[in-house]
Design a protein around this motif. Structure first.
Motif, PDB file in Angstrom:
ATOM      1  N   PRO A 164      38.241  34.282  10.934  1.00 27.59           N
ATOM      2  CA  PRO A 164      37.585  32.801  10.721  1.00 27.59           C
ATOM      3  C   PRO A 164      37.785  31.766  11.781  1.00 27.59           C
ATOM      4  CG  PRO A 164      39.498  33.411   9.176  1.00 27.59           C
ATOM      5  CD  PRO A 164      39.509  34.656  10.377  1.00 27.59           C
ATOM      6  N   ARG A 165      36.825  31.060  11.985  1.00 26.58           N
ATOM      7  CA  ARG A 165      37.000  29.994  12.895  1.00 26.58           C
ATOM      8  C   ARG A 165      37.672  28.863  12.057  1.00 26.58           C
ATOM      9  NH1 ARG A 165      33.977  24.886  13.721  1.00 26.58           N
ATOM     10  NH2 ARG A 165      33.413  24.454  15.850  1.00 26.58           N
ATOM     11  N   ILE A 166      38.948  28.164  12.823  1.00 24.41           N
ATOM     12  CA  ILE A 166      39.622  27.429  12.092  1.00 24.41           C
ATOM     13  C   ILE A 166      39.807  25.957  12.872  1.00 24.41           C
ATOM     14  CG2 ILE A 166      41.708  26.791  10.876  1.00 24.41           C
ATOM     15  CD1 ILE A 166      42.404  29.913  10.751  1.00 24.41           C
ATOM     16  N   ASN A 167      39.573  25.046  12.194  1.00 26.63           N
ATOM     17  CA  ASN A 167      39.691  23.734  13.123  1.00 26.63           C
ATOM     18  C   ASN A 167      39.781  22.544  12.023  1.00 26.63           C
ATOM     19  OD1 ASN A 167      37.070  23.104  11.790  1.00 26.63           O
ATOM     20  ND2 ASN A 167      36.290  22.396  13.912  1.00 26.63           N
ATOM     21  N   SER A 168      40.079  21.483  12.703  1.00 25.34           N
ATOM     22  CA  SER A 168      40.378  20.169  11.952  1.00 25.34           C
ATOM     23  C   SER A 168      39.128  19.052  12.334  1.00 25.34           C
ATOM     24  CB  SER A 168      41.643  19.426  12.136  1.00 25.34           C
ATOM     25  OG  SER A 168      42.506  20.063  11.188  1.00 25.34           O
ATOM     26  N   ASP A 206      30.054  28.730  17.425  1.00 21.20           N
ATOM     27  CA  ASP A 206      30.023  27.925  18.573  1.00 21.20           C
ATOM     28  C   ASP A 206      29.681  26.453  17.919  1.00 21.20           C
ATOM     29  OD1 ASP A 206      30.479  29.718  20.246  1.00 21.20           O
ATOM     30  OD2 ASP A 206      28.387  30.193  20.417  1.00 21.20           O
ATOM     31  N   PHE A 207      29.937  25.396  18.475  1.00 23.58           N
ATOM     32  CA  PHE A 207      29.691  24.190  18.561  1.00 23.58           C
ATOM     33  C   PHE A 207      28.407  24.001  19.327  1.00 23.58           C
ATOM     34  CE2 PHE A 207      29.816  19.533  19.274  1.00 23.58           C
ATOM     35  CZ  PHE A 207      29.669  19.038  18.027  1.00 23.58           C
ATOM     36  N   GLU A 208      27.210  23.496  18.695  1.00 21.08           N
ATOM     37  CA  GLU A 208      26.018  23.217  19.334  1.00 21.08           C
ATOM     38  C   GLU A 208      25.640  21.850  19.184  1.00 21.08           C
ATOM     39  OE1 GLU A 208      23.869  27.483  19.942  1.00 21.08           O
ATOM     40  OE2 GLU A 208      22.887  26.043  18.670  1.00 21.08           O
ATOM     41  N   PHE A 257      35.786  14.769  21.210  1.00 21.87           N
ATOM     42  CA  PHE A 257      35.228  13.727  20.832  1.00 21.87           C
ATOM     43  C   PHE A 257      33.678  13.959  20.779  1.00 21.87           C
ATOM     44  CE2 PHE A 257      38.796  11.923  23.139  1.00 21.87           C
ATOM     45  CZ  PHE A 257      39.376  10.869  22.617  1.00 21.87           C
ATOM     46  N   PHE A 258      32.907  13.324  19.908  1.00 24.59           N
ATOM     47  CA  PHE A 258      31.573  13.340  20.134  1.00 24.59           C
ATOM     48  C   PHE A 258      30.834  12.412  19.303  1.00 24.59           C
ATOM     49  CE2 PHE A 258      30.252  15.701  16.374  1.00 24.59           C
ATOM     50  CZ  PHE A 258      31.357  16.542  16.088  1.00 24.59           C
ATOM     51  N   HIS A 259      29.780  11.909  19.814  1.00 27.71           N
ATOM     52  CA  HIS A 259      28.866  10.871  18.884  1.00 27.71           C
ATOM     53  C   HIS A 259      28.254  11.586  18.009  1.00 27.71           C
ATOM     54  CE1 HIS A 259      30.114   7.498  21.413  1.00 27.71           C
ATOM     55  NE2 HIS A 259      29.715   7.927  22.386  1.00 27.71           N
TER      56      HIS A 259
HETATM   57  O1  LIG Z   1      33.785  21.945  13.154  1.00 30.56           O
HETATM   58  C1  LIG Z   1      32.990  21.459  14.027  1.00 30.56           C
HETATM   59  O2  LIG Z   1      33.160  21.703  15.226  1.00 30.56           O
HETATM   60  C2  LIG Z   1      32.216  20.306  13.745  1.00 30.56           C
HETATM   61  C3  LIG Z   1      32.520  19.672  12.287  1.00 30.56           C
HETATM   62  C4  LIG Z   1      31.452  18.746  11.892  1.00 30.56           C
HETATM   63  O3  LIG Z   1      30.386  18.506  12.531  1.00 30.56           O
HETATM   64  C5  LIG Z   1      31.566  17.969  10.767  1.00 30.56           C
HETATM   65  O4  LIG Z   1      32.654  18.605   9.881  1.00 30.56           O
HETATM   66  O5  LIG Z   1      30.729  17.118  10.525  1.00 30.56           O
END
Ligand SMILES: O=C(O)CCC(=O)C(=O)O
Ligand SMILES: [Fe+2]
Length: 275
Positions: free
Chosen positions: A244-248, A185-187, A226-228
């Motif tokens: 696996p969790r996969i993202n960019s 999870d993204f917290e 988007f986040f600050h």
């Molecule tokens: O994978 C995410 O959701 C956040 C990635 C992140 O915070 C980062 O790469 O600095």
């Protein structure tokens, strides 16, 4: 014969749900409404999530690509503090400057990602850069000039995580391709610090388990967020289960020549220059 101008089809028309998110016509009424609603959400929650931004077929292609390129990923696993700065040994061990968190992930660098990969085509389009700039109210915005980090794919395998941290860049843009079965999870804690005040006591509380200000986002596949990241402390919780969790992460800056420093590049990609 029609007298209306025929707009050419964007090169990423197969990637973004343009009916819902018209980033190719930001000047239109629908385009302006999209920018307004993103700005409002960002101001209210410190994060703006656009579900279904990426079309399912493009998401599936990115998952397949990540699995195909997994052997090229740089595997990192190390302790750090929330500032990505050397541990301060002169303060108490539970002070944020000394407190250790762990980050472990598989990072596939930009130069391994084919030019025709759906998200690479989108990242390299000026329309997306303009959209991000408009939401963030930046008169100028550049894509990062980093040959490895500007755009990359990350796999969080079982047990991997990203510890609490602030990003060096002012804001971050992420795209989710695949969720973990559990965890991952993204917290985040919106506006935990300001440019003037590190708010160490508040940071300390979060590091010691206070969840009262934490917001959680599980991020459905296809979501662009988007986040600050420079003022909102954030983390990715440990991944559980087999998937696996996969993202960019899509990287932007206000300067034309934004790059990682050598230390960070070595850490996340095991090298400092392209192949
Ligand atoms: O994978 C995410 O959701 C956040 C990635 C992140 O915070 C980062 O790469 O600095
Ligand atoms: Fe981050």
């Amino acid at each position: 014969m029609s007298t209306t101008t025929t707009l050419s089809r964007p090169l990423y028309a197969d990637v973004v749900d343009l009916d819902r998110y018209p980033i190719h016509e930001l000047g239109s009424e629908r385009g302006r409404a999209l920018i307004d609603s993103c700005r409002q959400e960002l101001a209210k929650d410190g994060c703006c999530t656009l579900e279904g931004f990426i079309k399912p077929e493009a998401v599936a292609r990115m998952v397949a690509l990540a699995n195909q390129l997994e052997s090229k990923a740089w595997v990192s696993d190390r302790p750090h503090n929330v500032y990505f700065e050397p541990f301060d040994e002169t303060v108490e061990p539970d002070h944020p400057l000394a407190f250790q968190v762990r980050s472990a992930k598989h990072g596939i660098a930009y130069d391994y990602i084919p030019e025709d990969a759906p998200l690479r085509r989108l990242y390299e389009s000026d329309d997306l850069t303009r959209f991000i700039g408009a939401v963030l109210e930046r008169p100028v915005l550049y894509r990062s000039a980093d040959p490895l980090d500007a755009f990359q794919i990350t796999l969080f395998k079982p047990g991997e995580e990203l510890g609490w941290h602030y990003d060096r860049s002012e804001f971050s843009v992420t795209v989710m391709y695949q969720k973990a079965e559990k965890g991952g999870d993204f917290e985040y804690v919106p506006a935990l610090r300001t440019k003037q005040d590190e708010c160490y006591d508040e940071v300390k509380k979060v590091l010691h388990g206070d969840r009262s200000r934490i917001k959680v986002q599980s991020g459905e596949p296809g979501t662009l967020a988007f986040f600050h990241g420079n003022c909102a402390m954030h983390r990715v919780t440990p991944v559980e289960g087999e998937t696996p969790r996969i993202n960019s992460v899509l990287t932007y800056g206000e300067h034309e020549d934004m790059r990682l420093n050598d230390l960070t590049s070595e850490l996340f990609y095991g090298r400092t220059s392209p192949r």
